[in-house]
Motif scaffolding. Structure first.
Motif, PDB file in Angstrom:
ATOM      1  N   VAL A 403      49.922  43.669  39.581  1.00 39.67           N
ATOM      2  CA  VAL A 403      48.471  43.728  39.371  1.00 39.67           C
ATOM      3  C   VAL A 403      47.976  45.166  39.529  1.00 39.67           C
ATOM      4  O   VAL A 403      47.128  45.633  38.758  1.00 39.67           O
ATOM      5  CB  VAL A 403      47.744  42.789  40.356  1.00 39.67           C
ATOM      6  N   ALA A 404      48.519  45.892  40.510  1.00 38.30           N
ATOM      7  CA  ALA A 404      48.138  47.291  40.684  1.00 38.30           C
ATOM      8  C   ALA A 404      48.515  48.119  39.458  1.00 38.30           C
ATOM      9  O   ALA A 404      47.755  48.989  39.012  1.00 38.30           O
ATOM     10  CB  ALA A 404      48.811  47.859  41.938  1.00 38.30           C
ATOM     11  N   ALA A 405      49.698  47.837  38.888  1.00 41.63           N
ATOM     12  CA  ALA A 405      50.114  48.546  37.675  1.00 41.63           C
ATOM     13  C   ALA A 405      49.184  48.241  36.508  1.00 41.63           C
ATOM     14  O   ALA A 405      48.901  49.113  35.680  1.00 41.63           O
ATOM     15  CB  ALA A 405      51.553  48.170  37.319  1.00 41.63           C
ATOM     16  N   MET A 406      48.686  46.999  36.446  1.00 45.05           N
ATOM     17  CA  MET A 406      47.727  46.631  35.406  1.00 45.05           C
ATOM     18  C   MET A 406      46.430  47.433  35.560  1.00 45.05           C
ATOM     19  O   MET A 406      45.850  47.906  34.568  1.00 45.05           O
ATOM     20  CB  MET A 406      47.419  45.134  35.490  1.00 45.05           C
ATOM     21  N   VAL A 407      45.981  47.597  36.801  1.00 49.36           N
ATOM     22  CA  VAL A 407      44.781  48.399  37.053  1.00 49.36           C
ATOM     23  C   VAL A 407      44.991  49.837  36.588  1.00 49.36           C
ATOM     24  O   VAL A 407      44.110  50.443  35.960  1.00 49.36           O
ATOM     25  CB  VAL A 407      44.418  48.364  38.552  1.00 49.36           C
ATOM     26  N   ILE A 408      46.166  50.398  36.860  1.00 52.08           N
ATOM     27  CA  ILE A 408      46.461  51.779  36.449  1.00 52.08           C
ATOM     28  C   ILE A 408      46.498  51.888  34.922  1.00 52.08           C
ATOM     29  O   ILE A 408      46.020  52.874  34.347  1.00 52.08           O
ATOM     30  CB  ILE A 408      47.792  52.250  37.051  1.00 52.08           C
ATOM     31  N   ALA A 409      47.046  50.882  34.252  1.00 50.61           N
ATOM     32  CA  ALA A 409      47.074  50.899  32.781  1.00 50.61           C
ATOM     33  C   ALA A 409      45.657  50.895  32.217  1.00 50.61           C
ATOM     34  O   ALA A 409      45.355  51.597  31.237  1.00 50.61           O
ATOM     35  CB  ALA A 409      47.856  49.699  32.260  1.00 50.61           C
ATOM     36  N   ILE A 410      44.787  50.108  32.826  1.00 55.64           N
ATOM     37  CA  ILE A 410      43.386  50.063  32.387  1.00 55.64           C
ATOM     38  C   ILE A 410      42.718  51.411  32.628  1.00 55.64           C
ATOM     39  O   ILE A 410      41.973  51.928  31.774  1.00 55.64           O
ATOM     40  CB  ILE A 410      42.652  48.922  33.118  1.00 55.64           C
ATOM     41  N   GLY A 411      42.985  52.013  33.805  1.00 53.13           N
ATOM     42  CA  GLY A 411      42.438  53.336  34.072  1.00 53.13           C
ATOM     43  C   GLY A 411      42.944  54.373  33.088  1.00 53.13           C
ATOM     44  O   GLY A 411      42.184  55.242  32.637  1.00 53.13           O
ATOM     45  N   ALA A 412      44.221  54.287  32.741  1.00 48.45           N
ATOM     46  CA  ALA A 412      44.784  55.227  31.770  1.00 48.45           C
ATOM     47  C   ALA A 412      44.093  55.104  30.415  1.00 48.45           C
ATOM     48  O   ALA A 412      43.794  56.108  29.759  1.00 48.45           O
ATOM     49  CB  ALA A 412      46.286  54.991  31.623  1.00 48.45           C
ATOM     50  N   ALA A 413      43.827  53.875  30.001  1.00 45.01           N
ATOM     51  CA  ALA A 413      43.148  53.667  28.720  1.00 45.01           C
ATOM     52  C   ALA A 413      41.739  54.242  28.729  1.00 45.01           C
ATOM     53  O   ALA A 413      41.230  54.695  27.697  1.00 45.01           O
ATOM     54  CB  ALA A 413      43.104  52.174  28.400  1.00 45.01           C
ATOM     55  N   SER A 414      41.111  54.254  29.907  1.00 44.05           N
ATOM     56  CA  SER A 414      39.710  54.663  29.983  1.00 44.05           C
ATOM     57  C   SER A 414      39.507  56.171  29.888  1.00 44.05           C
ATOM     58  O   SER A 414      38.389  56.625  29.651  1.00 44.05           O
ATOM     59  CB  SER A 414      39.089  54.167  31.301  1.00 44.05           C
ATOM     60  N   ILE A 415      40.563  56.965  30.078  1.00 43.40           N
ATOM     61  CA  ILE A 415      40.396  58.422  30.071  1.00 43.40           C
ATOM     62  C   ILE A 415      40.753  59.033  28.723  1.00 43.40           C
ATOM     63  O   ILE A 415      40.374  60.170  28.430  1.00 43.40           O
ATOM     64  CB  ILE A 415      41.231  59.083  31.184  1.00 43.40           C
ATOM     65  N   GLY A 416      41.488  58.344  27.879  1.00 40.57           N
ATOM     66  CA  GLY A 416      41.893  58.907  26.590  1.00 40.57           C
ATOM     67  C   GLY A 416      40.854  58.703  25.513  1.00 40.57           C
ATOM     68  O   GLY A 416      39.802  58.115  25.721  1.00 40.57           O
ATOM     69  N   TRP A 417      41.142  59.265  24.338  1.00 39.67           N
ATOM     70  CA  TRP A 417      40.376  58.981  23.129  1.00 39.67           C
ATOM     71  C   TRP A 417      38.909  59.403  23.239  1.00 39.67           C
ATOM     72  O   TRP A 417      38.024  58.791  22.652  1.00 39.67           O
ATOM     73  CB  TRP A 417      40.469  57.479  22.794  1.00 39.67           C
TER      74      TRP A 417
END
Length: 466
Positions: A403-417
């Motif tokens: 679940v923590a890794a899922m949170v990090i993936a979501i955070g990663a998506a939020s900083i790009g693009w």
């Protein structure tokens, strides 16, 4: 804000309107050279009307987006600019630069600035922390020569990674809360994923990009440089007090808030209430700026028998004047993002991606990425992406690390693009003296590589832990 009158538009038409709006906006800014503040507001109103927001509501939406963004940014940027100017004009930046270069050496100056930015970015929001670091970056760049890009871009990468992946920054904190993740574990997993993400997706990429801009000058946004005699410069300890104060105050607030959320202390606890006052980021920055006025300016001048008089007022005016345009442009970017949010295009696309049956962590990344591209705000993207994915995550049999890794993936998506509807795009670009095209080629590219590397590493952790 009251419920909007919004005419129905098919998703394909909303997507077309958004793409055309961004293209026209870039044409106005890049080709016609119309000021970004006017361009953003004109396109925000036109986009709202085309997307079905009523004539009666469109200005309300634009004003709400503008005021919400400025309300957050203006205090942080204002206090940060004053603090940065004080560090610059009193010679504090020279003291820090000398200490840093003596410790790490001139050849490692970009790495030293990037590492210092990592530490400073841990509790402080990207915009406020970056503005405070700017005078040090300016001073190092002027002293060593070469391109300003080589010194500033690695530091930007540090702030972006910390802002996206690690609590107590708002995006990952909100995502962890919505998905029921252990915030402490998210910090640990975030560091394990974030540090290699920063180095390979941020620092090395930033250096590679910087080499393509060998002649970028150092901006004079915080005023012209002043070579302060060594005997008039503040002590290293005084500079540390000023710089560490906001970190300590914000950490105090974070710690007490965590204890209150766990039920260890009540919401009427005097220390909890006090932490909410002095540990709020704008207040912490204001207290730091006031402390800098005393320690770095007023007390040393009085010891030397110099008059302070109206000089301090002039100094603050000089610090605030150049950032007014940046605040307005940032607010206009927030207004454009709010218009796109109200059309619902991001949510429609995100729901469609969620329904495609992709692997859960891939869906989480794509859903959040769609929100990021559609409305600009990293915090809103992370919060919305987590809310959409939370039922599937909380209903599944996933371990706490997964679940923590899922949170990090979501955070990663939020900083790009990042592009023109992101207020940070304008804030950082203008403070660095970049034009719009250069901001795309630097800020946006570094953020996207951090996003992709962070997603790849979080996927590996998720697969192993799931």
């Amino acid at each position: 804000m009251e419920e909007l009158v919004l005419a129905e538009r098919p998703v394909w038409l909303l997507l077309t309107i958004a793409v055309v709006a961004i293209a026209v906006l870039l044409f106005l800014i890049i080709k016609l050279r119309l000021h970004a503040f006017f361009s953003l507001l004109i396109i925000a109103v036109a986009t709202g009307l085309a997307a079905g927001i009523s004539v009666a509501d469109v200005i309300t939406v634009v004003v709400a987006g503008f005021s919400n963004t400025v309300g957050t940014v203006a205090l942080l940027v204002g206090f940060g600019a004053v603090l940065g100017r004080l560090i610059e004009i009193t010679g504090g930046a020279q003291v820090l630069a000398d200490k840093m270069l003596d410790t790490f050496g001139e050849k490692r100056a970009p790495l030293a600035l990037a590492v210092a930015s990592l530490f400073y970015a841990f509790p402080i929001f990207l915009d406020a922390g970056f503005i405070v670091m700017l005078p040090v970056i300016y001073t190092v760049a002027r002293r060593l020569g070469g391109s300003f890009m080589m010194y500033v871009l690695p530091s930007i990468a540090s702030f972006m990674m910390m802002h996206a992946l690690l609590p107590p920054h708002p995006g990952p904190t909100a995502a962890a809360t919505v998905m029921g993740a252990d915030v402490g574990l998210v910090i640990i997993v975030g560091l394990l994923i974030g540090l290699p993400t920063w180095y390979f997706g941020g620092y090395l990429v930033a250096r590679a990009i910087a080499k393509r801009y060998p002649n970028t000058p150092v901006p004079a946004l915080l005023g012209e440089p002043r070579d302060v005699p060594k005997d008039e410069r503040p002590g290293f300890a005084s500079i540390l007090v000023v710089l560490l104060m906001p970190l300590v105050l914000i950490f105090f607030n974070t710690g007490m808030s965590t204890l209150e959320a766990q039920g260890t202390v009540g919401d009427d606890n005097v220390f909890f209430q006090f932490s909410r006052l002095i540990g709020a980021t704008p207040v912490a920055m204001a207290l730091s700026a006031l402390t800098a006025m005393l320690l770095l300016y007023v007390i040393p001048r009085r010891r030397r028998g110099e008059k302070v008089g109206g000089l301090l007022e002039d100094l603050v005016d000089d610090a605030l004047a150049p950032v007014c345009s940046i605040i307005l442009i940032t607010g206009a970017g927030g207004a454009f993002g709010r218009v796109l949010t109200e059309t619902g295009i991001g949510t429609e696309i995100a729901n469609g991606l969620d329904a495609m049956g992709l692997p859960l962590i891939v869906s989480a990344y794509l859903v959040t990425m769609a929100m990021r591209i559609a409305q600009g705000s990293a915090t809103v993207a992370a919060t919305t992406g987590a809310a959409i994915m939370a039922p599937a995550v909380m209903g599944g049999d996933f371990g706490t690390i997964a679940v923590a890794a899922m949170v990090i993936a979501i955070g990663a998506a939020s900083i790009g693009w990042s592009h023109v509807n992101d207020s940070g795009f304008w804030l950082i670009g203008k403070f660095c003296g970049f034009d719009t095209v250069t901001t795309f080629k630097t800020w946006s590219v570094v953020g996207t590589t951090i996003s992709l590397v962070g997603f790849a590493l979080s996927t590996v952790v998720f697969v192993i832990a799931a």
